[in-house]
Scaffold this motif. Structure first.
Motif, PDB file in Angstrom:
ATOM      1  N   ILE A  77      -9.291   4.374   4.622  1.00  0.00           N
ATOM      2  CA  ILE A  77      -7.896   4.047   4.933  1.00  0.00           C
ATOM      3  C   ILE A  77      -7.757   2.559   5.192  1.00  0.00           C
ATOM      4  CG2 ILE A  77      -6.067   4.328   6.662  1.00  0.00           C
ATOM      5  CD1 ILE A  77      -7.048   7.297   6.914  1.00  0.00           C
ATOM      6  N   ILE A  78      -8.645   2.005   5.980  1.00  0.00           N
ATOM      7  CA  ILE A  78      -8.606   0.569   6.292  1.00  0.00           C
ATOM      8  C   ILE A  78      -8.765  -0.260   5.022  1.00  0.00           C
ATOM      9  CG2 ILE A  78      -9.862  -1.296   7.446  1.00  0.00           C
ATOM     10  CD1 ILE A  78     -10.382   0.792   9.721  1.00  0.00           C
ATOM     11  N   LYS A  79      -9.697   0.117   4.170  1.00  0.00           N
ATOM     12  CA  LYS A  79      -9.896  -0.610   2.906  1.00  0.00           C
ATOM     13  C   LYS A  79      -8.630  -0.598   2.054  1.00  0.00           C
ATOM     14  CE  LYS A  79     -14.833   0.278   2.400  1.00  0.00           C
ATOM     15  NZ  LYS A  79     -15.846   0.995   1.616  1.00  0.00           N
ATOM     16  N   LEU A  80      -7.997   0.566   1.952  1.00  0.00           N
ATOM     17  CA  LEU A  80      -6.781   0.677   1.150  1.00  0.00           C
ATOM     18  C   LEU A  80      -5.644  -0.156   1.726  1.00  0.00           C
ATOM     19  CD1 LEU A  80      -6.747   4.456   0.219  1.00  0.00           C
ATOM     20  CD2 LEU A  80      -6.863   2.542  -1.367  1.00  0.00           C
ATOM     21  N   VAL A  81      -5.480  -0.104   3.041  1.00  0.00           N
ATOM     22  CA  VAL A  81      -4.419  -0.879   3.685  1.00  0.00           C
ATOM     23  C   VAL A  81      -4.669  -2.375   3.497  1.00  0.00           C
ATOM     24  CG1 VAL A  81      -3.371  -1.479   5.907  1.00  0.00           C
ATOM     25  CG2 VAL A  81      -3.801   0.913   5.333  1.00  0.00           C
ATOM     26  N   GLU A  82      -5.902  -2.804   3.654  1.00  0.00           N
ATOM     27  CA  GLU A  82      -6.227  -4.218   3.462  1.00  0.00           C
ATOM     28  C   GLU A  82      -5.986  -4.643   2.019  1.00  0.00           C
ATOM     29  OE1 GLU A  82     -10.229  -4.461   4.964  1.00  0.00           O
ATOM     30  OE2 GLU A  82      -9.526  -4.835   7.013  1.00  0.00           O
ATOM     31  N   LYS A  83      -6.297  -3.773   1.070  1.00  0.00           N
ATOM     32  CA  LYS A  83      -6.132  -4.087  -0.346  1.00  0.00           C
ATOM     33  C   LYS A  83      -4.663  -4.108  -0.772  1.00  0.00           C
ATOM     34  CE  LYS A  83      -7.460  -2.435  -4.910  1.00  0.00           C
ATOM     35  NZ  LYS A  83      -8.182  -1.417  -5.669  1.00  0.00           N
ATOM     36  N   LYS A  84      -3.903  -3.092  -0.332  1.00  0.00           N
ATOM     37  CA  LYS A  84      -2.528  -2.931  -0.800  1.00  0.00           C
ATOM     38  C   LYS A  84      -1.479  -3.452   0.169  1.00  0.00           C
ATOM     39  CE  LYS A  84      -1.580   0.656  -3.265  1.00  0.00           C
ATOM     40  NZ  LYS A  84      -1.259   2.028  -3.655  1.00  0.00           N
ATOM     41  N   GLY A  85      -1.845  -3.645   1.427  1.00  0.00           N
ATOM     42  CA  GLY A  85      -0.877  -4.084   2.422  1.00  0.00           C
ATOM     43  C   GLY A  85      -0.251  -2.923   3.165  1.00  0.00           C
ATOM     44  N   SER A  86       0.059  -1.858   2.463  1.00  0.00           N
ATOM     45  CA  SER A  86       0.553  -0.631   3.080  1.00  0.00           C
ATOM     46  C   SER A  86       0.313   0.518   2.117  1.00  0.00           C
ATOM     47  CB  SER A  86       2.039  -0.740   3.418  1.00  0.00           C
ATOM     48  OG  SER A  86       2.797  -0.821   2.239  1.00  0.00           O
ATOM     49  N   VAL A  87       0.223   1.705   2.670  1.00  0.00           N
ATOM     50  CA  VAL A  87       0.031   2.904   1.859  1.00  0.00           C
ATOM     51  C   VAL A  87       0.836   4.040   2.474  1.00  0.00           C
ATOM     52  CG1 VAL A  87      -2.255   2.330   0.948  1.00  0.00           C
ATOM     53  CG2 VAL A  87      -2.064   3.508   3.133  1.00  0.00           C
ATOM     54  N   THR A  88       1.177   5.004   1.646  1.00  0.00           N
ATOM     55  CA  THR A  88       1.884   6.182   2.136  1.00  0.00           C
ATOM     56  C   THR A  88       0.874   7.285   2.445  1.00  0.00           C
ATOM     57  OG1 THR A  88       2.140   7.154  -0.059  1.00  0.00           O
ATOM     58  CG2 THR A  88       3.886   5.625   0.682  1.00  0.00           C
ATOM     59  N   VAL A  89       1.316   8.250   3.218  1.00  0.00           N
ATOM     60  CA  VAL A  89       0.467   9.402   3.504  1.00  0.00           C
ATOM     61  C   VAL A  89       0.130  10.109   2.188  1.00  0.00           C
ATOM     62  CG1 VAL A  89       0.378  11.666   4.626  1.00  0.00           C
ATOM     63  CG2 VAL A  89       1.280   9.691   5.866  1.00  0.00           C
ATOM     64  N   GLN A  90       1.085  10.182   1.289  1.00  0.00           N
ATOM     65  CA  GLN A  90       0.846  10.824  -0.009  1.00  0.00           C
ATOM     66  C   GLN A  90      -0.270  10.109  -0.778  1.00  0.00           C
ATOM     67  OE1 GLN A  90       2.085  13.705  -1.118  1.00  0.00           O
ATOM     68  NE2 GLN A  90       0.757  13.521  -2.890  1.00  0.00           N
ATOM     69  N   GLU A  91      -0.239   8.781  -0.795  1.00  0.00           N
ATOM     70  CA  GLU A  91      -1.305   8.025  -1.463  1.00  0.00           C
ATOM     71  C   GLU A  91      -2.659   8.319  -0.826  1.00  0.00           C
ATOM     72  OE1 GLU A  91       0.281   3.834  -3.023  1.00  0.00           O
ATOM     73  OE2 GLU A  91       0.794   4.237  -0.923  1.00  0.00           O
ATOM     74  N   LEU A  92      -2.678   8.387   0.495  1.00  0.00           N
ATOM     75  CA  LEU A  92      -3.930   8.660   1.199  1.00  0.00           C
ATOM     76  C   LEU A  92      -4.440  10.063   0.908  1.00  0.00           C
ATOM     77  CD1 LEU A  92      -3.149   6.982   4.636  1.00  0.00           C
ATOM     78  CD2 LEU A  92      -4.667   6.122   2.840  1.00  0.00           C
ATOM     79  N   THR A  93      -3.539  11.036   0.852  1.00  0.00           N
ATOM     80  CA  THR A  93      -3.982  12.405   0.568  1.00  0.00           C
ATOM     81  C   THR A  93      -4.600  12.492  -0.824  1.00  0.00           C
ATOM     82  OG1 THR A  93      -1.816  13.128  -0.234  1.00  0.00           O
ATOM     83  CG2 THR A  93      -2.287  13.481   2.093  1.00  0.00           C
ATOM     84  N   GLU A  94      -4.008  11.792  -1.772  1.00  0.00           N
ATOM     85  CA  GLU A  94      -4.546  11.809  -3.137  1.00  0.00           C
ATOM     86  C   GLU A  94      -5.876  11.069  -3.217  1.00  0.00           C
ATOM     87  OE1 GLU A  94      -1.376  10.230  -5.516  1.00  0.00           O
ATOM     88  OE2 GLU A  94      -0.072  11.940  -5.093  1.00  0.00           O
ATOM     89  N   HIS A  95      -5.952   9.920  -2.594  1.00  0.00           N
ATOM     90  CA  HIS A  95      -7.172   9.107  -2.668  1.00  0.00           C
ATOM     91  C   HIS A  95      -8.335   9.767  -1.925  1.00  0.00           C
ATOM     92  CE1 HIS A  95      -9.579   5.471  -3.103  1.00  0.00           C
ATOM     93  NE2 HIS A  95      -9.910   5.624  -1.832  1.00  0.00           N
ATOM     94  N   LEU A  96      -8.037  10.329  -0.753  1.00  0.00           N
ATOM     95  CA  LEU A  96      -9.093  10.889   0.085  1.00  0.00           C
ATOM     96  C   LEU A  96      -9.318  12.378  -0.126  1.00  0.00           C
ATOM     97  CD1 LEU A  96      -8.107   9.040   3.366  1.00  0.00           C
ATOM     98  CD2 LEU A  96      -9.963   8.460   1.804  1.00  0.00           C
TER      99      LEU A  96
END
Length: 52
Positions: A10-29
């Motif tokens: 989650i931290i890596k994604l937020v740092e890379k994209k600036g912000s993420v949605t719960v939906q993006e996190l559910t798909e990625h993780l």
């Protein structure tokens, strides 16, 4: 996936994209929305929210 690994991702994604949605996190993780929301709610460090 273990909690610590999910939080790292989650931290890596937020740092890379600036912000993420719960939906993006559910798909990625490949975790449920409730798992992601619980992980974020239970997160003791403010690292994820420090830029807001």
């Amino acid at each position: 996936m273990l909690l610590e690994k999910r939080l790292e991702e989650i931290i890596k994604l937020v740092e890379k994209k600036g912000s993420v949605t719960v939906q993006e996190l559910t798909e990625h993780l490949q975790a449920s929305e409730s798992t992601i929301r619980r992980d974020l709610r239970d997160r003791k460090s403010t690292r994820l929210n420090s830029s807001h």
